[in-house]
Write a protein that holds these residues in place. Sequence first.
Motif, PDB file in Angstrom:
ATOM      1  N   HIS A   7       0.831  -1.211   0.000  1.00 30.02           N
ATOM      2  CA  HIS A   7       0.000   0.000   0.000  1.00 30.02           C
ATOM      3  C   HIS A   7       0.863   1.259   0.000  1.00 30.02           C
ATOM      4  CE1 HIS A   7      -4.004  -1.670   0.221  1.00 30.02           C
ATOM      5  NE2 HIS A   7      -3.636  -2.479   1.205  1.00 30.02           N
ATOM      6  N   GLU A   8       1.971   1.232   0.724  1.00 25.03           N
ATOM      7  CA  GLU A   8       2.893   2.372   0.712  1.00 25.03           C
ATOM      8  C   GLU A   8       3.486   2.585  -0.675  1.00 25.03           C
ATOM      9  OE1 GLU A   8       5.862   1.904   3.757  1.00 25.03           O
ATOM     10  OE2 GLU A   8       4.361   1.693   5.330  1.00 25.03           O
ATOM     11  N   LEU A   9       3.837   1.484  -1.343  1.00 21.69           N
ATOM     12  CA  LEU A   9       4.372   1.590  -2.704  1.00 21.69           C
ATOM     13  C   LEU A   9       3.337   2.155  -3.666  1.00 21.69           C
ATOM     14  CD1 LEU A   9       6.281  -1.803  -2.887  1.00 21.69           C
ATOM     15  CD2 LEU A   9       7.313   0.476  -2.937  1.00 21.69           C
ATOM     16  N   VAL A  10       2.083   1.773  -3.484  1.00 22.85           N
ATOM     17  CA  VAL A  10       1.003   2.304  -4.333  1.00 22.85           C
ATOM     18  C   VAL A  10       0.876   3.804  -4.140  1.00 22.85           C
ATOM     19  CG1 VAL A  10      -1.508   2.343  -4.627  1.00 22.85           C
ATOM     20  CG2 VAL A  10      -0.294   0.165  -4.543  1.00 22.85           C
ATOM     21  N   ARG A  11       0.873   4.260  -2.898  1.00 24.60           N
ATOM     22  CA  ARG A  11       0.758   5.702  -2.644  1.00 24.60           C
ATOM     23  C   ARG A  11       1.921   6.471  -3.248  1.00 24.60           C
ATOM     24  NH1 ARG A  11      -1.045   3.711   2.295  1.00 24.60           N
ATOM     25  NH2 ARG A  11       0.952   4.151   3.328  1.00 24.60           N
ATOM     26  N   ALA A  12       3.131   5.913  -3.133  1.00 24.77           N
ATOM     27  CA  ALA A  12       4.304   6.578  -3.703  1.00 24.77           C
ATOM     28  C   ALA A  12       4.237   6.610  -5.228  1.00 24.77           C
ATOM     29  CB  ALA A  12       5.575   5.868  -3.250  1.00 24.77           C
ATOM     30  N   ALA A  13       3.847   5.501  -5.839  1.00 24.78           N
ATOM     31  CA  ALA A  13       3.755   5.449  -7.306  1.00 24.78           C
ATOM     32  C   ALA A  13       2.680   6.399  -7.811  1.00 24.78           C
ATOM     33  CB  ALA A  13       3.459   4.015  -7.763  1.00 24.78           C
ATOM     34  N   GLU A  14       1.569   6.463  -7.108  1.00 25.88           N
ATOM     35  CA  GLU A  14       0.484   7.359  -7.511  1.00 25.88           C
ATOM     36  C   GLU A  14       0.922   8.819  -7.442  1.00 25.88           C
ATOM     37  OE1 GLU A  14      -4.288   7.471  -6.748  1.00 25.88           O
ATOM     38  OE2 GLU A  14      -3.005   6.969  -5.059  1.00 25.88           O
ATOM     39  N   ALA A  15       1.683   9.158  -6.416  1.00 24.73           N
ATOM     40  CA  ALA A  15       2.162  10.539  -6.279  1.00 24.73           C
ATOM     41  C   ALA A  15       3.204  10.883  -7.337  1.00 24.73           C
ATOM     42  CB  ALA A  15       2.749  10.750  -4.886  1.00 24.73           C
ATOM     43  N   LEU A  16       4.038   9.915  -7.679  1.00 22.06           N
ATOM     44  CA  LEU A  16       5.108  10.150  -8.645  1.00 22.06           C
ATOM     45  C   LEU A  16       4.599  10.159 -10.090  1.00 22.06           C
ATOM     46  CD1 LEU A  16       8.149  10.573  -8.970  1.00 22.06           C
ATOM     47  CD2 LEU A  16       8.392   8.088  -9.050  1.00 22.06           C
ATOM     48  N   HIS A  17       3.617   9.337 -10.371  1.00 20.02           N
ATOM     49  CA  HIS A  17       3.103   9.193 -11.742  1.00 20.02           C
ATOM     50  C   HIS A  17       1.632   9.625 -11.765  1.00 20.02           C
ATOM     51  CE1 HIS A  17       6.738   7.009 -12.759  1.00 20.02           C
ATOM     52  NE2 HIS A  17       6.547   6.265 -11.698  1.00 20.02           N
ATOM     53  N   LEU A  18       1.413  10.933 -11.717  1.00 16.20           N
ATOM     54  CA  LEU A  18       0.054  11.471 -11.643  1.00 16.20           C
ATOM     55  C   LEU A  18      -0.808  11.095 -12.844  1.00 16.20           C
ATOM     56  CD1 LEU A  18       0.808  15.031 -10.234  1.00 16.20           C
ATOM     57  CD2 LEU A  18      -0.114  13.056  -9.007  1.00 16.20           C
ATOM     58  N   HIS A  19      -0.200  11.004 -14.002  1.00 14.34           N
ATOM     59  CA  HIS A  19      -0.943  10.686 -15.223  1.00 14.34           C
ATOM     60  C   HIS A  19      -0.487   9.323 -15.735  1.00 14.34           C
ATOM     61  CE1 HIS A  19      -2.431  14.738 -15.070  1.00 14.34           C
ATOM     62  NE2 HIS A  19      -1.194  15.183 -14.993  1.00 14.34           N
ATOM     63  N   GLY A  20      -0.696   8.302 -14.926  1.00 12.79           N
ATOM     64  CA  GLY A  20      -0.204   6.962 -15.221  1.00 12.79           C
ATOM     65  C   GLY A  20      -0.655   6.407 -16.552  1.00 12.79           C
ATOM     66  N   ARG A  21      -1.924   6.567 -16.893  1.00  8.34           N
ATOM     67  CA  ARG A  21      -2.451   6.012 -18.149  1.00  8.34           C
ATOM     68  C   ARG A  21      -1.796   6.647 -19.368  1.00  8.34           C
ATOM     69  NH1 ARG A  21      -5.598   1.654 -18.127  1.00  8.34           N
ATOM     70  NH2 ARG A  21      -6.803   2.504 -19.812  1.00  8.34           N
ATOM     71  N   ALA A  22      -1.303   7.861 -19.246  1.00 10.28           N
ATOM     72  CA  ALA A  22      -0.663   8.563 -20.364  1.00 10.28           C
ATOM     73  C   ALA A  22       0.846   8.327 -20.411  1.00 10.28           C
ATOM     74  CB  ALA A  22      -0.955  10.057 -20.259  1.00 10.28           C
ATOM     75  N   HIS A  23       1.361   7.521 -19.527  1.00 12.79           N
ATOM     76  CA  HIS A  23       2.810   7.259 -19.438  1.00 12.79           C
ATOM     77  C   HIS A  23       3.307   6.606 -20.723  1.00 12.79           C
ATOM     78  CE1 HIS A  23       6.523   6.528 -17.210  1.00 12.79           C
ATOM     79  NE2 HIS A  23       6.548   5.316 -17.736  1.00 12.79           N
ATOM     80  N   GLU A  24       4.381   7.133 -21.294  1.00 17.73           N
ATOM     81  CA  GLU A  24       4.894   6.613 -22.568  1.00 17.73           C
ATOM     82  C   GLU A  24       6.323   6.101 -22.473  1.00 17.73           C
ATOM     83  OE1 GLU A  24       4.334   9.557 -25.582  1.00 17.73           O
ATOM     84  OE2 GLU A  24       2.161   9.486 -25.405  1.00 17.73           O
TER      85      GLU A  24
END
Length: 85
Positions: free
Chosen positions: A31-48
């Motif tokens: 869960h901590e990793l999820v929160r960190a990834a979400e904060a770092l990659h705000l636009h995850g679906r658009a990641h290229e």
Amino acid sequence: MSWKWEYAFGAEEAARTAPAGFLAQVEKKAHELVRAAEALHLHGRAHERVDPKGGDVIIPGGMFRYQIVVRSERVYVVQITYLGF
């Protein structure tokens, strides 16, 4: 879609035999990793770009290995190792 974590590959099978206290530690860190990834990659679906390198997390009783897949907005726990200490 929102960020989540889940077991992948053989980790799900290994989780069936691991003690509940150990799995609680895995889930807490995931869960901590999820929160960190979400904060770092705000636009995850658009990641290229290439997904970040996964890693190992040492917890009481063992460790687990994870991989982040940004476009899927997932943190995958790909291996857990319970050592019983």
